[in-house]
Each structure stands twice: as structure tokens, then as C-alpha cells.
Design a protein around this motif. Structure first.
Motif, mmCIF file in Angstrom:
data_model
loop_
_atom_site.group_PDB
_atom_site.id
_atom_site.type_symbol
_atom_site.label_atom_id
_atom_site.label_comp_id
_atom_site.label_asym_id
_atom_site.label_seq_id
_atom_site.Cartn_x
_atom_site.Cartn_y
_atom_site.Cartn_z
ATOM 1 N N LYS A 95 60.329 35.517 37.322
ATOM 2 C CA LYS A 95 60.073 36.070 38.154
ATOM 3 C C LYS A 95 58.461 36.195 38.998
ATOM 4 O O LYS A 95 58.371 37.581 38.584
ATOM 5 C CB LYS A 95 60.803 37.139 38.653
ATOM 6 N N HIS A 96 57.980 35.329 38.919
ATOM 7 C CA HIS A 96 56.426 35.365 38.746
ATOM 8 C C HIS A 96 55.911 34.435 39.092
ATOM 9 O O HIS A 96 55.767 33.595 39.274
ATOM 10 C CB HIS A 96 55.811 36.160 37.137
ATOM 11 N N THR A 97 54.779 34.710 39.953
ATOM 12 C CA THR A 97 53.651 33.880 40.360
ATOM 13 C C THR A 97 52.505 33.276 38.952
ATOM 14 O O THR A 97 51.183 32.698 40.000
ATOM 15 C CB THR A 97 53.102 34.206 42.322
ATOM 16 N N SER A 98 52.425 34.031 38.688
ATOM 17 C CA SER A 98 50.761 33.968 37.194
ATOM 18 C C SER A 98 51.500 33.461 36.176
ATOM 19 O O SER A 98 51.126 33.236 35.207
ATOM 20 C CB SER A 98 49.776 34.921 37.667
ATOM 21 N N LEU A 122 41.653 21.336 35.105
ATOM 22 C CA LEU A 122 42.533 20.730 35.911
ATOM 23 C C LEU A 122 42.064 21.801 37.160
ATOM 24 O O LEU A 122 41.547 22.476 38.711
ATOM 25 C CB LEU A 122 44.334 20.292 36.172
ATOM 26 N N VAL A 123 42.046 23.140 36.758
ATOM 27 C CA VAL A 123 42.126 24.229 37.674
ATOM 28 C C VAL A 123 41.359 25.610 36.970
ATOM 29 O O VAL A 123 41.746 26.254 35.565
ATOM 30 C CB VAL A 123 43.292 25.099 37.746
ATOM 31 N N LYS A 124 39.900 25.484 37.516
ATOM 32 C CA LYS A 124 38.668 26.599 36.781
ATOM 33 C C LYS A 124 39.129 27.655 37.943
ATOM 34 O O LYS A 124 39.186 28.275 38.781
ATOM 35 C CB LYS A 124 37.692 25.824 37.368
ATOM 36 N N GLU A 125 38.341 28.467 37.088
ATOM 37 C CA GLU A 125 38.120 29.639 36.759
ATOM 38 C C GLU A 125 36.612 29.741 38.222
ATOM 39 O O GLU A 125 36.242 28.720 37.521
ATOM 40 C CB GLU A 125 37.812 30.694 35.816
ATOM 41 N N ARG A 126 36.831 31.367 39.120
ATOM 42 C CA ARG A 126 35.493 31.359 40.055
ATOM 43 C C ARG A 126 35.180 30.460 40.789
ATOM 44 O O ARG A 126 33.857 30.172 40.422
ATOM 45 C CB ARG A 126 34.459 31.948 38.891
ATOM 46 N N HIS A 143 47.529 31.310 40.174
ATOM 47 C CA HIS A 143 48.808 31.254 40.894
ATOM 48 C C HIS A 143 48.563 29.815 41.157
ATOM 49 O O HIS A 143 49.539 28.882 41.473
ATOM 50 C CB HIS A 143 48.005 31.998 42.395
ATOM 51 N N ALA A 144 47.578 28.968 40.997
ATOM 52 C CA ALA A 144 47.503 27.229 41.183
ATOM 53 C C ALA A 144 48.198 26.838 40.466
ATOM 54 O O ALA A 144 49.246 25.746 40.580
ATOM 55 C CB ALA A 144 45.906 27.142 41.512
ATOM 56 N N LYS A 145 47.952 27.195 39.595
ATOM 57 C CA LYS A 145 48.643 26.798 38.126
ATOM 58 C C LYS A 145 50.144 27.605 37.989
ATOM 59 O O LYS A 145 50.646 26.221 37.122
ATOM 60 C CB LYS A 145 48.132 27.445 36.588
ATOM 61 N N CYS A 146 51.198 28.359 38.146
ATOM 62 C CA CYS A 146 52.522 28.541 38.599
ATOM 63 C C CYS A 146 53.193 27.000 39.846
ATOM 64 O O CYS A 146 54.083 27.087 39.724
ATOM 65 C CB CYS A 146 52.318 29.602 39.291
ATOM 66 N N THR A 147 52.020 27.198 40.390
ATOM 67 C CA THR A 147 52.393 26.066 41.598
ATOM 68 C C THR A 147 52.940 24.346 41.035
ATOM 69 O O THR A 147 53.572 24.240 41.565
ATOM 70 C CB THR A 147 51.844 25.837 42.360
ATOM 71 N N PHE A 175 49.411 32.041 32.554
ATOM 72 C CA PHE A 175 48.257 32.049 33.086
ATOM 73 C C PHE A 175 47.425 33.125 33.212
ATOM 74 O O PHE A 175 46.112 32.617 33.433
ATOM 75 C CB PHE A 175 48.649 30.913 34.206
ATOM 76 N N ARG A 176 47.718 34.138 32.881
ATOM 77 C CA ARG A 176 46.891 35.774 32.743
ATOM 78 C C ARG A 176 46.172 35.789 31.716
ATOM 79 O O ARG A 176 46.879 35.460 30.495
ATOM 80 C CB ARG A 176 47.483 36.589 33.700
ATOM 81 N N ASN A 177 45.016 36.386 31.688
ATOM 82 C CA ASN A 177 44.526 36.919 30.281
ATOM 83 C C ASN A 177 45.306 39.106 30.137
ATOM 84 O O ASN A 177 45.410 38.557 29.008
ATOM 85 C CB ASN A 177 42.857 37.674 30.530
#
Length: 191
Positions: A95-98, A122-126, A143-147, A175-177
Motif C-alpha cells: 500500500k505504498h507508491t515508493s 536507470l532512474v537517477k535522483e535530481r 515513484h518511478a521505480k515503483c511504477t 526506494f526511499r532513504n
């Protein structure tokens, strides 16, 4: 083609959908080349379970917090489940998007480190084109990695156990710190 045939036969058998005589004849003729190949699956395919013998149970639980990365959580999840049926399905939904759930290699922990490196590449920060940045540098990439990974898994249950390959395990993809507990909904369907 044979997987499609298996799926179609299973749906027709399980739901008792009746084909017209002409449709049944055409379907049989079309699938004739695959009959020999599919005969080895017959004991598995035709386990009909009457609907009145089916049960659906659902529970919600939280996984302990994990640091960012890919974590093998099969045992943690199985410990939370109600008794599994002889034949059925387990559906897991996060039940999360991250964060996400995935099935992957359960033997070599290098796989988990490699997946983290691959996803971060694949999905970089900043990235300068991100507009959703108010929750931190790791939020939009999460969010992108979750998708890309997905929020749900469906796993077959056979003989009261998860029917996964010997090298497969359930991953929590965090995917979160920031560390937070992740809520999982488990739905068990079976006889």
C-alpha cells in the motif's frame, strides 16, 4: 501458443463456459497440434474446484522498516499469513507508491546489490526535469521505480505452501532513504 491454450482451457473448465458446437469444433481443430504437448499438464490443468469449496481470506500487516535497497522478505511474509489452502493463490499488495514487491533470486545477496545499482542508474535522483521535488531527492525516483516494479504479486499455492521456484524469493524493494514500516495486504484464495 500452448500457454494461451492452457489458459483458455482452464478458464472454460473453471468457469463452466459453454461453447457453441461449431465454436468448440473450431477450437479443437485449431489446438490439435498442441494436444500432445499439453497432455503432460493434464493432471495440473484439470483440478476443478467447486466454487462452494472456495474461500477468500484477507489480512493486512506491516513489514519492519528496511533501509533503501532490495530485501528478501519471504520468511517475514509467510510468518504473517493465515494457513494456506491445499490449492489456491496468494495475492500480495503493498500500500505504498515508493516501495514495491518483486520475485527474484533468493540465494546470492549480490543480486540485491546489483538490482539496487541497476535501478539507481536507470532512474537517477535530481534530474532537472523532475517537477515533483517537495519530498526530497529520492521521492520522485522512488515513484518511478515503483511504477517499473509494481505493487502486487500473485503466487500459486500448492499443498499448503507457496509454489515458487527453488531460487525464487519475495523482495521488498525499498526506494526511499527514510525508513518506514510498509503495509501489505495479503489475500488468500483457495479450497
Amino acid at each position: 501458443m500452448s500457454l494461451l491454450y492452457c489458459s483458455i482451457v482452464f478458464v472454460f473448465e473453471w468457469t463452466n463456459i459453454a461453447l457453441s458446437p461449431q465454436s468448440a469444433k473450431n477450437f479443437t481443430r485449431l489446438m490439435q497440434p498442441f494436444t500432445q504437448e499439453l497432455s503432460i499438464f493434464a493432471p495440473i490443468l484439470y483440478q476443478k474446484i467447486p466454487l462452494q469449496d472456495m474461500s477468500i481470506r484477507q489480512i493486512e500487516f506491516s513489514l519492519p522498516s528496511h533501509e533503501r535497497g532490495f530485501h528478501l522478505v519471504t520468511d517475514e511474509i509467510v510468518a504473517q499469513l493465515p494457513p494456506l489452502p491445499a490449492v489456491g493463490l496468494l495475492h500480495l499488495f503493498i500500500k505504498h507508491t515508493s516501495a514495491a514487491l518483486s520475485i527474484n533470486e533468493n540465494a546470492d545477496p549480490d543480486v540485491q546489490a546489483d538490482l539496487e545499482a541497476i535501478f539507481n542508474r536507470l532512474v537517477k535522483e535530481r534530474e532537472p526535469y523532475y517537477r515533483h521535488t517537495c519530498e526530497g531527492d529520492d521521492d520522485m525516483p522512488a515513484h518511478a521505480k515503483c511504477t517499473l516494479t509494481g505493487t502486487g504479486l500473485t503466487i500459486p499455492v500448492t499443498n499448503h505452501r507457496l509454489n515458487m521456484g527453488i531460487w525464487q524469493g519475495i523482495y521488498l524493494c525499498e526506494f526511499r532513504n527514510g525508513r518506514e514500516r510498509r503495509k501489505i495486504v495479503a489475500t488468500v484464495i483457495g479450497e
